[in-house]
Design an enzyme around this catalytic site. Structure first.
Site, PDB file in Angstrom:
ATOM      1  N   ASP A  12       0.853  -1.200   0.000  1.00 17.82           N
ATOM      2  CA  ASP A  12       0.000   0.000   0.000  1.00 17.82           C
ATOM      3  C   ASP A  12       0.885   1.245   0.000  1.00 17.82           C
ATOM      4  O   ASP A  12       2.049   1.188   0.386  1.00 17.82           O
ATOM      5  CB  ASP A  12      -0.914   0.022   1.234  1.00 17.82           C
ATOM      6  N   SER A  13       0.314   2.355  -0.425  1.00 19.17           N
ATOM      7  CA  SER A  13       1.064   3.617  -0.422  1.00 19.17           C
ATOM      8  C   SER A  13       1.415   4.034   1.005  1.00 19.17           C
ATOM      9  O   SER A  13       2.382   4.745   1.233  1.00 19.17           O
ATOM     10  CB  SER A  13       0.241   4.712  -1.083  1.00 19.17           C
ATOM     11  N   TYR A  44      -0.643   8.670  -2.587  1.00 18.16           N
ATOM     12  CA  TYR A  44      -0.621   8.524  -4.043  1.00 18.16           C
ATOM     13  C   TYR A  44      -1.862   9.175  -4.681  1.00 18.16           C
ATOM     14  O   TYR A  44      -1.883   9.427  -5.884  1.00 18.16           O
ATOM     15  CB  TYR A  44      -0.635   7.040  -4.433  1.00 18.16           C
ATOM     16  N   GLY A  45      -2.883   9.409  -3.877  1.00 16.95           N
ATOM     17  CA  GLY A  45      -4.228   9.739  -4.372  1.00 16.95           C
ATOM     18  C   GLY A  45      -4.355  10.922  -5.295  1.00 16.95           C
ATOM     19  O   GLY A  45      -5.300  11.001  -6.075  1.00 16.95           O
ATOM     20  N   CYS A  75      -3.741  -0.774  -2.359  1.00 11.75           N
ATOM     21  CA  CYS A  75      -4.018   0.652  -2.556  1.00 11.75           C
ATOM     22  C   CYS A  75      -4.972   0.826  -3.735  1.00 11.75           C
ATOM     23  O   CYS A  75      -4.683   0.387  -4.851  1.00 11.75           O
ATOM     24  CB  CYS A  75      -2.687   1.343  -2.845  1.00 11.75           C
ATOM     25  N   THR A  77      -5.743   3.556  -5.298  1.00 13.02           N
ATOM     26  CA  THR A  77      -5.179   4.448  -6.312  1.00 13.02           C
ATOM     27  C   THR A  77      -4.252   3.665  -7.230  1.00 13.02           C
ATOM     28  O   THR A  77      -4.334   3.774  -8.453  1.00 13.02           O
ATOM     29  CB  THR A  77      -4.429   5.613  -5.638  1.00 13.02           C
ATOM     30  N   GLU A 154      -6.569  10.320   9.206  1.00 12.12           N
ATOM     31  CA  GLU A 154      -5.224  10.403   9.776  1.00 12.12           C
ATOM     32  C   GLU A 154      -5.185  11.345  10.977  1.00 12.12           C
ATOM     33  O   GLU A 154      -4.340  11.201  11.862  1.00 12.12           O
ATOM     34  CB  GLU A 154      -4.215  10.807   8.705  1.00 12.12           C
ATOM     35  N   CYS A 186     -11.376   3.358  -1.092  1.00 12.58           N
ATOM     36  CA  CYS A 186     -10.084   3.797  -0.538  1.00 12.58           C
ATOM     37  C   CYS A 186      -9.926   3.071   0.787  1.00 12.58           C
ATOM     38  O   CYS A 186     -10.879   3.000   1.575  1.00 12.58           O
ATOM     39  CB  CYS A 186     -10.077   5.307  -0.343  1.00 12.58           C
ATOM     40  N   THR A 187      -8.736   2.546   1.028  1.00 10.09           N
ATOM     41  CA  THR A 187      -8.540   1.714   2.223  1.00 10.09           C
ATOM     42  C   THR A 187      -8.644   2.496   3.532  1.00 10.09           C
ATOM     43  O   THR A 187      -8.711   1.891   4.600  1.00 10.09           O
ATOM     44  CB  THR A 187      -7.166   1.014   2.176  1.00 10.09           C
ATOM     45  N   HIS A 188      -8.618   3.813   3.460  1.00 11.88           N
ATOM     46  CA  HIS A 188      -8.804   4.597   4.688  1.00 11.88           C
ATOM     47  C   HIS A 188     -10.277   4.665   5.098  1.00 11.88           C
ATOM     48  O   HIS A 188     -10.591   4.886   6.265  1.00 11.88           O
ATOM     49  CB  HIS A 188      -8.322   6.040   4.500  1.00 11.88           C
TER      50      HIS A 188
END
Lengths: 275, 275
Positions: A12-13, A44-45, A75, A77, A154, A186-188
């Site tokens: 992942d980024s 990376y987004g 990721c 992206t 974050e 998106c993994t977040h």
């Protein structure tokens, strides 16, 4: 036989991909895992596809040197920026998160109306829309980039008044389309899942690629007869390109598990001269 | 004589440094400028000092090859992460934005109470606090990292209801300290200046390092007798490490001027193996 003990590489980024690790461990608890997060160059987004592919390829090469049996590009992206180019370069299976996410959306939607949210690059790429329409061209897909969601996660603002207002601003248009399925591309975003669910209501099912991706990983290791069956303590190693401290702190929230073995790997770089 | 025509190099992690370019052009309109934005690896604000210094040094090396007469590190995070290490490596003047910003705060405060806002790394470094206290140890300094401000600016939400709420959340504690001066310790923040001003009120003066840094640059070029006097059309060249399109779009808002000459420079990289 050797392949069974070989690790699964997960890239992942940054740390978002840990939501995918969590699902893979749930479904394949005996597997050895090597994770790489490119924290020196995250996010990376909002970067170009060429740059995203280049950085991703570099990281997959590191996993290759570790004799991984397969790689998951966790990721969104990177999975959206031309994953075929990456797959072509390696002789082990490389799985992204977009196709599994699209499959989950296809299975979920009854009204054939799907919403997709993700980073600017993921949405611009149209990757989810293409993958969903490849499964059923009659499904209508609406997409929306939500660039503030990653920094909100974050910052640890998973559910406060500001986060709720931002979710409403980003999602109001999609909600007006009558969708019954929303892909968290998106993994977040799984960390905002409960708050988003509360706002969009019970009529919209949230699809998180991580779970479906883990099922694809399981299918692949079984299909290639490379599932690891030993149930000793499998190794889970984490590598990052910047200092590990911050990764651990937030990463354990993503993984919902302790991160024990983490190291920094060196990123060598040089900028070409001006011509 | 040759040095007079040599360009001034200006470096930033992305496009925020254009607020510094704008001020330098205002005060030194005849200068040739070469700007580098490391857009492939932006942002620096939440990365480790080692990584920030390494990336910054690489970019300053590119400027050196262009025979710049001096370099401005327009990025607050890079200026806060050990700028002395960078200065030691080059034989031309290298100026950061922290000392000029601290000087402006020192001149501004009557109550000897100063607030500083910036990225996580800038605030953690304590750079502004040290620089302000070096000028007058009696000045009290309070700091606050505001990690959502950069993404808000990049989203173009300069002044909406959500931005105002986030500003209030971040600044309420500082405002309670009785400060009369607030340092905008990140080059993105001047784009929120009017909104922040409206919230903190007229009793708190906002200090933006860009203007003071431009004055330091003017002093240096004059002191070294390397000011450019020709008033033909000076050259302003912009270089980025990722695709230029997005940089131009948002960059013209930062610069308040057209960006004509922009190119991508290649960033070569390789990740070391796992040992």
């Amino acid at each position: 036989m050797e392949k069974q003990n070989a690790p699964i590489g997960i890239f992942d980024s940054g740390l978002g991909g840990l939501t995918v690790v969590k699902e893979v461990l749930k479904q394949l608890p005996n597997e050895n895992i090597i994770y790489i997060g490119d924290t020196a160059r995250v996010p990376y987004g909002n970067k170009s596809p060429e740059t995203v592919i280049r950085f991703t390829t570099e990281c997959v090469n590191v996993l290759k040197e570790q004799n991984v049996k397969m790689v998951v590009i966790a990721c969104n992206t990177a999975s959206s920026s031309g994953i075929e180019q990456i797959q072509d370069q390696f002789d082990f299976p490389v799985v992204g998160v977009v196709k599994p996410g699209a499959l989950a959306a296809y299975k979920s939607t009854k009204k054939q109306k799907v919403g997709v949210i993700g980073t600017e690059r993921t949405i611009k790429s149209g990757s989810y829309e293409r993958a969903i329409k490849a499964l059923n061209p009659d499904i209508e897909v609406w997409s929306k980039a939500c660039p503030l969601f990653v920094p909100l996660v974050e910052e640890g603002w998973f559910d406060n008044d500001i986060t709720r207002r931002i979710i409403r601003v980003y999602l109001s248009e999609l909600m007006g389309k009558g969708i019954d399925t929303l892909v968290l591309g998106c993994t977040h975003y799984p960390l905002l899942k409960n708050t988003i669910k509360d706002i969009v209501g019970n009529d919209i099912r949230l699809v998180d690629s991580a779970e479906e991706t883990a099922m694809v990983v399981k299918d692949i290791v079984r299909h290639h007869q490379m599932e690891r069956h030993k149930n000793d303590n499998p190794e889970h190693q984490f590598f990052v390109t910047d200092a590990p401290e911050k990764f651990v702190e937030l990463g354990e929230i993503f993984l919902q598990h302790k991160i024990k073995h983490i190291s920094k790997i060196e990123l060598e770089s040089e900028i070409g001269g001006i011509k």
